[in-house]
Design a protein around this motif. Structure first.
Motif, short mmCIF file in Angstrom:
data_model
loop_
_atom_site.label_atom_id
_atom_site.label_comp_id
_atom_site.label_asym_id
_atom_site.label_seq_id
_atom_site.Cartn_x
_atom_site.Cartn_y
_atom_site.Cartn_z
N THR A 1 -7.80 0.70 -4.80
CA THR A 1 -6.60 1.49 -4.52
C THR A 1 -6.85 2.99 -4.42
O THR A 1 -6.01 3.71 -3.88
CB THR A 1 -5.54 1.25 -5.61
OG1 THR A 1 -6.07 1.63 -6.89
CG2 THR A 1 -5.13 -0.22 -5.65
N LEU B 1 -5.73 4.80 0.70
CA LEU B 1 -5.55 3.35 0.77
C LEU B 1 -4.90 2.96 2.10
O LEU B 1 -5.15 1.87 2.63
CB LEU B 1 -4.69 2.86 -0.40
CG LEU B 1 -4.32 1.37 -0.40
CD1 LEU B 1 -5.57 0.50 -0.50
CD2 LEU B 1 -3.36 1.05 -1.54
N LYS C 1 0.83 -1.21 0.00
CA LYS C 1 0.00 0.00 0.00
C LYS C 1 0.87 1.25 0.00
O LYS C 1 0.59 2.22 -0.74
CB LYS C 1 -0.94 -0.03 1.21
CG LYS C 1 -1.89 -1.21 1.18
CD LYS C 1 -2.70 -1.36 2.46
CE LYS C 1 -3.59 -2.60 2.40
NZ LYS C 1 -4.38 -2.80 3.63
#
Length: 527
Positions: free
Chosen positions: A515, A328, A315
């Motif tokens: 995302t 995210l 991430k």
């Protein structure tokens, strides 16, 4: 005159297994990293003892599993034994499931190894700069970065580093967590303990009945390395400064003076049990013991921290490389904090089971003139049977697309492989020696019975690979011939299409939704 700063994408604080694993993962993603550690080198103490199956799957992905296994004890040490003193016979024993022998749910098994044997392998796994003897003492937030103030205890003087993000893996007494004023929940400090490292030839008592841990009425004994060495841990005596450690050790061993035990090192420490109320504060993220301190019984703490950074690092990479939004990172806490609470509950339950065994033994000895050989176990064969917690974690966040109702919480002991979104992708053989887990890395993976259709719809800018899923696995995965599973880089299923979706843009919309939550179109057919 402005102060010049060293600039990095991510500053990692703490060079334990969690910080070192994060460094290796981020380097694989091409992220510029600096790791600082306040101590002068890696820890000389064994500390954590168990690398479980899930952690070994992560290290297999990093190409480290073979070396870690080669430095570890053989599988027969994947067992706990209970004795009155170390030289007495077992009155109870239990296997560590997934460590003492292979299981069909994974291509690897866990290992019993000492943390000081693991850390050098992790340190050598990446080239990113590490500065030992450098302590973080302050953090200043700026518009698009953080400035960390550091003290160099080895060279003297102060310095600073500007970073886009800070990953705090600096232990249960985390300086970063304290600077941020983040509170914790849970029992807190559960008592002071002392670990004595000693050398002795105990083969006559233990070689034919090996174990990773021996619980006795006088404390916990653990072999350190396959070649030699032992650790003895016990509650710290009231007058520890004047304790006669050789005499106490001799009594705990139950020896008759015919075994020489040389105490080599003494460490006092506190057993903590808590979960941080927040895992994220802006550009600062907590992982490992800084986020959750887990009692040692059951070997869950270090492994939970390794899973933390495996969840987090892809991430961070996505945000830094521009194919994910900063929002995210909110899914890190949403996914890992519930796991931390569940792990803490399991560790407390393991501790209680251990105490029950010892209480039953004391009662048994008190009631019998002849010492009985065995104690009825309070757990049957369930102790250390933690596959549900190790492999069965379910994530629920914006980074998982599903219209299914939440599944009932899987018990810590039971694990049933499933391809439901949010779950770890089950281990299935793609070829005779290649697992589904081997298909994952620094990319998203699409597993599909008909990969040609999906390969033509691979969108940019996300890193994505398409893999063929053998037909014999489609039923277990809940797929029809046109369906697919979208697997995140951490091996958890992000989305599932049971059959061919109605739109060519479905895959793109799903990746945006996972995302970039604030700009997500409504994904279609993800289930």
């Amino acid at each position: 005159m402005p102060v010049a700063h060293t600039e990095v994408a991510v500053l990692i604080v703490g060079a334990g297994p969690v910080g070192l694993t994060a460094r290796a993962l981020l380097e694989r993603w091409g992220v510029r990293v600096l790791l600082v550690e306040k101590h002068g080198g890696l820890s000389p103490f064994p500390r954590a003892r168990l690398v479980n199956m899930r952690s070994m799957e992560i290290y297999r992905q990093l190409g480290l599993a073979a070396e870690i296994t080669g430095n570890a004890f053989p599988p027969e040490y994947g067992r706990v034994r209970f004795r009155d003193t170390l030289h007495d016979r077992d009155f109870a024993t239990a296997a560590m499931v997934g460590v003492n022998a292979p299981v069909p749910e994974s291509p690897v098994i866990g290992v019993v190894t000492s943390q000081d044997r693991l850390e050098p392998t992790l340190l050598a796994a990446a080239d990113a700069h590490v500065r030992f003897g450098v302590e973080l003492i302050g953090l200043t937030e700026e518009a698009d970065s953080l400035v960390a103030s550091l003290v160099d205890h080895q060279r003297g003087g102060k310095t600073s580093v500007r970073a886009r993000y800070v990953l705090a893996a600096d232990g249960a007494n985390s300086t970063v967590r304290q600077l941020l004023g983040i509170d914790t929940t849970g029992p807190g400090a559960m008592g002071g303990f002392t670990t004595i490292l000693f050398d002795a030839d105990l083969n006559r008592w233990c070689a034919r009945q090996p174990a990773g841990v021996y619980f006795t009425a006088h404390g916990l004994f653990a072999p350190l390395y396959p070649e030699r060495g032992w650790a003895w841990s016990l509650p710290t005596p009231e007058d520890a400064t004047h304790a006669d450690w050789p005499e106490l050790l001799s009594r705990a061993l139950g020896q008759s003076g015919d075994v020489r035990a040389d105490a080599l090192r003494v460490e006092h420490w506190v057993m903590n049990a808590f979960v941080a109320e927040r895992f994220r504060h802006g550009r600062i993220l907590l992982a490992g013991d800084a986020a959750h301190a887990i009692p040692i019984i059951g070997g869950l703490g270090m492994n939970a921290g390794i899973a933390d950074v495996h969840n987090l690092c892809w991430k961070l990479a996505g945000v830094l490389h521009g194919w994910a939004e900063p929002s995210l990172l909110d899914t890190y806490e949403a996914e890992r904090q519930p796991v931390a609470h569940q792990t803490l509950r399991e560790a407390v339950a393991n501790t209680r089971l251990m105490l029950q065994v010892q209480d039953r033994r004391r009662e048994q000895r008190r009631m019998s003139d002849v010492t009985p050989a065995d104690v009825e176990l309070p757990w049957s064969d369930r102790y250390f049977a933690q596959l549900g917690l190790v492999l069965g974690v379910t994530y629920r966040s914006h980074a998982v697309l599903t219209d299914a109702p939440p599944e009932p919480s899987e018990t810590a002991t039971d694990y049933v492989p499933t391809a439901e979104p949010g779950r770890r992708m089950p281990h299935l053989w793609l070829t005779s020696d290649r697992s589904t887990l081997d298909a994952f890395g620094e990319w998203f993976t699409l597993l599909a019975p008909d990969p040609t259709y999906w390969a033509q719809r691979t969108p940019a800018p996300w890193p994505l690979r398409v893999e063929a899923l053998p037909g014999e696995h489609t039923d277990l995965c809940g797929l029809r011939p046109g369906g697919a599973l979208l697997i995140r880089p951490d091996g958890h299923i992000g989305a599932r299409w049971r059959d061919r979706p109605p739109s060519d843009a479905t895959l793109r919309h799903a990746l945006i939704a996972m995302t970039c939550p604030t700009q997500s179109p409504s994904p279609t057919g993800s289930r």
